[in-house]
Design a protein around this motif. Sequence first.
Motif, PDB file in Angstrom:
ATOM      1  N   ASP A   1      53.194  57.821  56.330  1.00  0.00           N
ATOM      2  CA  ASP A   1      53.206  56.557  57.067  1.00  0.00           C
ATOM      3  C   ASP A   1      51.812  56.332  57.649  1.00  0.00           C
ATOM      4  O   ASP A   1      51.306  57.168  58.392  1.00  0.00           O
ATOM      5  CB  ASP A   1      54.246  56.608  58.184  1.00  0.00           C
ATOM      6  CG  ASP A   1      54.274  55.340  59.014  1.00  0.00           C
ATOM      7  OD1 ASP A   1      53.794  54.289  58.535  1.00  0.00           O
ATOM      8  OD2 ASP A   1      54.783  55.403  60.151  1.00  0.00           O
ATOM      9  N   LEU A   2      51.194  55.241  57.274  1.00  0.00           N
ATOM     10  CA  LEU A   2      49.836  54.965  57.729  1.00  0.00           C
ATOM     11  C   LEU A   2      49.776  53.945  58.862  1.00  0.00           C
ATOM     12  O   LEU A   2      48.714  53.445  59.189  1.00  0.00           O
ATOM     13  CB  LEU A   2      48.971  54.491  56.558  1.00  0.00           C
ATOM     14  CG  LEU A   2      48.751  55.531  55.458  1.00  0.00           C
ATOM     15  CD1 LEU A   2      47.920  54.946  54.332  1.00  0.00           C
ATOM     16  CD2 LEU A   2      48.086  56.776  56.007  1.00  0.00           C
ATOM     17  N   SER A   3      50.926  53.638  59.451  1.00  0.00           N
ATOM     18  CA  SER A   3      50.890  52.714  60.580  1.00  0.00           C
ATOM     19  C   SER A   3      50.279  53.454  61.774  1.00  0.00           C
ATOM     20  O   SER A   3      50.721  54.541  62.137  1.00  0.00           O
ATOM     21  CB  SER A   3      52.286  52.186  60.908  1.00  0.00           C
ATOM     22  OG  SER A   3      53.151  53.252  61.179  1.00  0.00           O
ATOM     23  N   ILE A   4      49.276  52.869  62.332  1.00  0.00           N
ATOM     24  CA  ILE A   4      48.517  53.511  63.405  1.00  0.00           C
ATOM     25  C   ILE A   4      48.626  52.653  64.662  1.00  0.00           C
ATOM     26  O   ILE A   4      48.415  51.441  64.608  1.00  0.00           O
ATOM     27  CB  ILE A   4      47.040  53.667  63.003  1.00  0.00           C
ATOM     28  CG1 ILE A   4      46.937  54.581  61.791  1.00  0.00           C
ATOM     29  CG2 ILE A   4      46.208  54.194  64.152  1.00  0.00           C
ATOM     30  CD1 ILE A   4      45.570  54.648  61.180  1.00  0.00           C
TER      31      ILE A   4
ATOM     32  N   ASN B   1      39.699  47.377  68.762  1.00  0.00           N
ATOM     33  CA  ASN B   1      39.415  48.604  68.024  1.00  0.00           C
ATOM     34  C   ASN B   1      38.886  48.320  66.621  1.00  0.00           C
ATOM     35  O   ASN B   1      38.905  47.184  66.153  1.00  0.00           O
ATOM     36  CB  ASN B   1      40.676  49.463  67.969  1.00  0.00           C
ATOM     37  CG  ASN B   1      41.844  48.703  67.388  1.00  0.00           C
ATOM     38  OD1 ASN B   1      41.825  48.299  66.232  1.00  0.00           O
ATOM     39  ND2 ASN B   1      42.876  48.474  68.208  1.00  0.00           N
ATOM     40  N   MET B   2      38.434  49.378  65.955  1.00  0.00           N
ATOM     41  CA  MET B   2      37.846  49.218  64.620  1.00  0.00           C
ATOM     42  C   MET B   2      38.869  48.768  63.585  1.00  0.00           C
ATOM     43  O   MET B   2      38.509  48.094  62.621  1.00  0.00           O
ATOM     44  CB  MET B   2      37.184  50.525  64.162  1.00  0.00           C
ATOM     45  CG  MET B   2      35.885  50.841  64.867  1.00  0.00           C
ATOM     46  SD  MET B   2      34.600  49.572  64.664  1.00  0.00           S
ATOM     47  CE  MET B   2      34.143  49.798  62.952  1.00  0.00           C
ATOM     48  N   HIS B   3      40.151  49.101  63.761  1.00  0.00           N
ATOM     49  CA  HIS B   3      41.171  48.623  62.823  1.00  0.00           C
ATOM     50  C   HIS B   3      41.175  47.092  62.818  1.00  0.00           C
ATOM     51  O   HIS B   3      41.207  46.468  61.762  1.00  0.00           O
ATOM     52  CB  HIS B   3      42.553  49.162  63.201  1.00  0.00           C
ATOM     53  CG  HIS B   3      42.619  50.656  63.196  1.00  0.00           C
ATOM     54  ND1 HIS B   3      42.662  51.394  62.039  1.00  0.00           N
ATOM     55  CD2 HIS B   3      42.614  51.547  64.214  1.00  0.00           C
ATOM     56  CE1 HIS B   3      42.687  52.679  62.343  1.00  0.00           C
ATOM     57  NE2 HIS B   3      42.658  52.795  63.656  1.00  0.00           N
ATOM     58  N   GLN B   4      41.129  46.508  64.007  1.00  0.00           N
ATOM     59  CA  GLN B   4      41.061  45.049  64.117  1.00  0.00           C
ATOM     60  C   GLN B   4      39.703  44.544  63.648  1.00  0.00           C
ATOM     61  O   GLN B   4      39.593  43.490  63.047  1.00  0.00           O
ATOM     62  CB  GLN B   4      41.317  44.616  65.556  1.00  0.00           C
ATOM     63  CG  GLN B   4      42.708  44.928  66.045  1.00  0.00           C
ATOM     64  CD  GLN B   4      42.845  44.761  67.555  1.00  0.00           C
ATOM     65  OE1 GLN B   4      41.872  44.797  68.300  1.00  0.00           O
ATOM     66  NE2 GLN B   4      44.086  44.592  68.008  1.00  0.00           N
TER      67      GLN B   4
END
Length: 193
Positions: free
Chosen positions: A22-25, A144-147
């Motif tokens: 699961d890659l949901s962070i 954050n970097m994901h966004q």
Amino acid sequence: MKKEELLQKLSNNTHEQYDMPDLSIRAITYPDTLKQFIEMSKTVGGKVEEMKNGEDINQLIRRLYPEAKVIASNLPQISIATINPDTVAEAADLNGTDLAVLQGVCGVAENGCIWIPQTMKEKAVCFISEELVILLDKSKIVDNMHQGYQCIEVPELGYGCWISGPSKTADIEQSLVMGAQAARGVTVVLVNA
């Protein structure tokens, strides 16, 4: 051995398969994203200026960098630019640039990074200048970097980079050196859209 042969051998010798994890962070968020961005920008060695309503960007830059003689920018609102990175014959013509003024697209509160797409012919202006001023719309700051990576659009010229504060290294005798690979100083000017 060709790539296809190698992949086929790997496939033939794979006896057990596993589902992808699961890659949901749940990435970090901040109660005040703007405040965190400003604090982190300063932590990494940068400066932050908030433009006031009605303030002229050219006057602000002149106030911040009164000694700058060679100012590079292709932004239409920067009338004090003395060189346009779109009109030089080659990147070496930008050598000796005191200050470059760039447009940031997205800022990240987590680490003070700003996405700078290559909107100029010579991307060297991002690294060869002694100082950088990065204009950034306050509403384009994310947690954050994901966004941050979701904000990226690779420009037509095919290049962009994240910049966070001035260039620095402590590789040599553990002594901090500013401007080792790029700008010695970075000022982020926060503007209202």
